[in-house]
Design a protein around this motif. Structure first.
Motif, PDB file in Angstrom:
ATOM      1  N   LEU A 228      -6.528  -0.063   8.164  1.00 38.02           N
ATOM      2  CA  LEU A 228      -5.414   0.903   7.571  1.00 38.02           C
ATOM      3  C   LEU A 228      -5.558   2.115   8.656  1.00 38.02           C
ATOM      4  CD1 LEU A 228      -3.614   2.649   5.701  1.00 38.02           C
ATOM      5  CD2 LEU A 228      -5.942   3.676   4.718  1.00 38.02           C
TER       6      LEU A 228
ATOM      7  N   ASN B  89      -6.053  -6.113   7.477  1.00 34.25           N
ATOM      8  CA  ASN B  89      -6.769  -5.585   6.490  1.00 34.25           C
ATOM      9  C   ASN B  89      -7.551  -4.014   7.226  1.00 34.25           C
ATOM     10  OD1 ASN B  89      -7.718  -5.701   3.837  1.00 34.25           O
ATOM     11  ND2 ASN B  89      -9.686  -6.400   4.703  1.00 34.25           N
TER      12      ASN B  89
ATOM     13  N   LYS C 250     -13.835  -0.350   3.075  1.00 26.95           N
ATOM     14  CA  LYS C 250     -13.460   1.035   2.429  1.00 26.95           C
ATOM     15  C   LYS C 250     -14.219   2.113   3.404  1.00 26.95           C
ATOM     16  CE  LYS C 250     -12.416  -0.845  -2.128  1.00 26.95           C
ATOM     17  NZ  LYS C 250     -12.527  -0.594  -3.430  1.00 26.95           N
TER      18      LYS C 250
ATOM     19  N   LEU D 147     -10.530  -1.617   5.406  1.00 21.73           N
ATOM     20  CA  LEU D 147     -10.258  -1.736   4.168  1.00 21.73           C
ATOM     21  C   LEU D 147     -11.092  -2.784   3.176  1.00 21.73           C
ATOM     22  CD1 LEU D 147      -6.099  -1.896   3.909  1.00 21.73           C
ATOM     23  CD2 LEU D 147      -7.571  -0.101   3.369  1.00 21.73           C
TER      24      LEU D 147
ATOM     25  N   VAL E  77      -0.465  -0.511   8.155  1.00 29.07           N
ATOM     26  CA  VAL E  77      -1.612  -1.580   7.673  1.00 29.07           C
ATOM     27  C   VAL E  77      -1.468  -2.830   8.410  1.00 29.07           C
ATOM     28  CG1 VAL E  77      -2.895  -2.594   6.110  1.00 29.07           C
ATOM     29  CG2 VAL E  77      -1.645  -0.505   5.550  1.00 29.07           C
TER      30      VAL E  77
ATOM     31  N   TYR F 120       0.830  -1.153  -0.014  1.00 30.36           N
ATOM     32  CA  TYR F 120       0.017   0.188   0.242  1.00 30.36           C
ATOM     33  C   TYR F 120       0.807   1.212   0.247  1.00 30.36           C
ATOM     34  CZ  TYR F 120      -3.730  -3.426   1.409  1.00 30.36           C
ATOM     35  OH  TYR F 120      -4.744  -4.316   1.397  1.00 30.36           O
TER      36      TYR F 120
ATOM     37  N   VAL G 103      -7.292   2.295  -4.058  1.00 26.40           N
ATOM     38  CA  VAL G 103      -8.321   1.439  -3.231  1.00 26.40           C
ATOM     39  C   VAL G 103      -9.247   2.295  -2.558  1.00 26.40           C
ATOM     40  CG1 VAL G 103      -8.075   0.094  -0.812  1.00 26.40           C
ATOM     41  CG2 VAL G 103      -6.313  -0.028  -2.514  1.00 26.40           C
TER      42      VAL G 103
END
Length: 351
Positions: free
Chosen positions: A312, A310, A333, A330, A307, A272, A294
């Motif tokens: 962030l 999963n 989102k 993530l 991260v 990422y 993303v």
């Protein structure tokens, strides 16, 4: 019957004793275990703790435990077993604490010159030092004896050594260039201190080892100015992959001219990075940069990123008041929550 009764008592005592031993083994190592640490550059500098369930937040934990300030410009924290090494670069100081209690255990204050980052191998600590960030000939790696918390030797390197990591019997150093610019990765043999250099794009910074055993480097690229500090051009930022068996560049995936990527981490086979306020993801097998992000980031000034599983974590840095730690899921989102942390929050670690 008497013997049977005594045997039952003895067995009960044994079970109770084993239960106590197991409870002891499950005891916490300290108040700051099982959580997130966020360092703030300051001033004053600080370290914040957020529990994994986000229910406990404590700012200024170093001051709270030790009743002393870390000064200004906390650059980074290096972790080795139960120890944390807190680097304050303008003070040329590394404070050594227990990473779970944050009780101060020692200080390294000599033979450092603008220290930046620290890695560990074979009972030694290796610290990148800029020296004078405008002078190209005074940069070095300080080799620290962890038993005595003293610098035992130095290894001269090129301008602006920044991030540092140990992999196998080698040390890898990205050279961001101090207050100017550089474009090399130093590869140092731990046994001999011999150095090999790898040319990459301008301003290499964050590095990771991917699941294929390759070194991946995020190069920010450089902004070029004229004598009046007007922008006259840009060099390419890139994600560069290096084969560590022969220290050759496998691929250089360049971003658009004028786009300077920053912040990088790696989780579950996905790299990422941040560019133009968006988060991008790149798998080990990808041969081109992603065309879509993303997700966009809600941070006004994304200054630190990590991260894990999963999830962030991004610091939205403020240098006039408390910064925010923004946490995202993530998978969906979506934003999980925002938590107040220290002034100039810049680095995120998992404890």
């Amino acid at each position: 019957m008497k013997n049977i009764f005594l045997s039952i008592i003895a067995m009960s005592f044994l079970v109770f004793s084993c239960s106590e031993d197991n409870d002891d083994n499950l005891q916490s190592k300290g108040d700051y275990e099982n959580g997130i640490l966020v360092s703030g550059e300051g001033g004053p500098s600080s370290v914040s703790f957020i529990s994994n369930d986000f229910l406990t937040i404590e700012n200024g934990i170093y001051y709270n435990i030790n009743n002393e300030s870390l000064g200004v410009y906390l650059q980074s924290i290096g972790f080795n077993d139960d120890m944390a090494y807190i680097i304050t670069d303008n003070a040329n100081t590394i404070n050594v604490v227990n990473r779970y209690t944050f009780e101060k255990l020692g200080t390294i204050t000599t033979d450092l010159s603008t220290p930046r980052y620290m890695a560990f191998a074979n009972g030694k600590g290796y610290v990148t030092n800029w020296g004078d960030g405008m002078v190209a000939t005074d940069d070095f790696i300080a080799v620290v004896d962890l038993a005595t918390n003293s610098v035992e030797s130095t290894i001269p390197v090129g301008e602006g050594p920044e991030q540092i990591l140990v992999y196998g019997d080698k040390i890898y150093v990205s050279h961001k260039g101090g207050y100017s610019s550089n474009n090399i990765i130093s590869v140092i043999d731990i046994a001999s201190n011999n150095i090999e250099t790898i040319i990459v794009n301008d301003n290499p910074d964050e590095m990771i080892i991917d699941n294929l055993g390759n070194l991946v480097v995020l190069c920010g690229g450089a902004t070029e100015y004229d004598s009046n500090w007007n922008v006259v051009g840009h060099t390419e930022g890139s994600v560069t992959k290096i084969d560590l068996s022969n220290n050759t560049v496998i691929s250089t995936l360049a971003l658009e001219n004028g786009v300077h990527p920053s912040l990088m981490d790696y989780d579950n086979g996905v790299l990422y990075y941040v560019a133009s306020g968006n988060l991008f993801g790149l798998t080990d097998s990808d041969t081109a940069l992603p065309s879509e992000s993303v997700m966009p980031l809600t941070a006004s000034y994304a200054y630190g990123m990590a991260v894990k599983d999963n999830t962030l974590y991004v610091t939205d840095a403020s240098f006039t008041g408390q910064s925010d730690l923004i946490v995202y899921d993530l998978s969906s989102k979506s934003e999980i929550g925002t938590y107040k942390v220290g002034l100039g929050a810049s680095k995120i670690y998992f404890n």
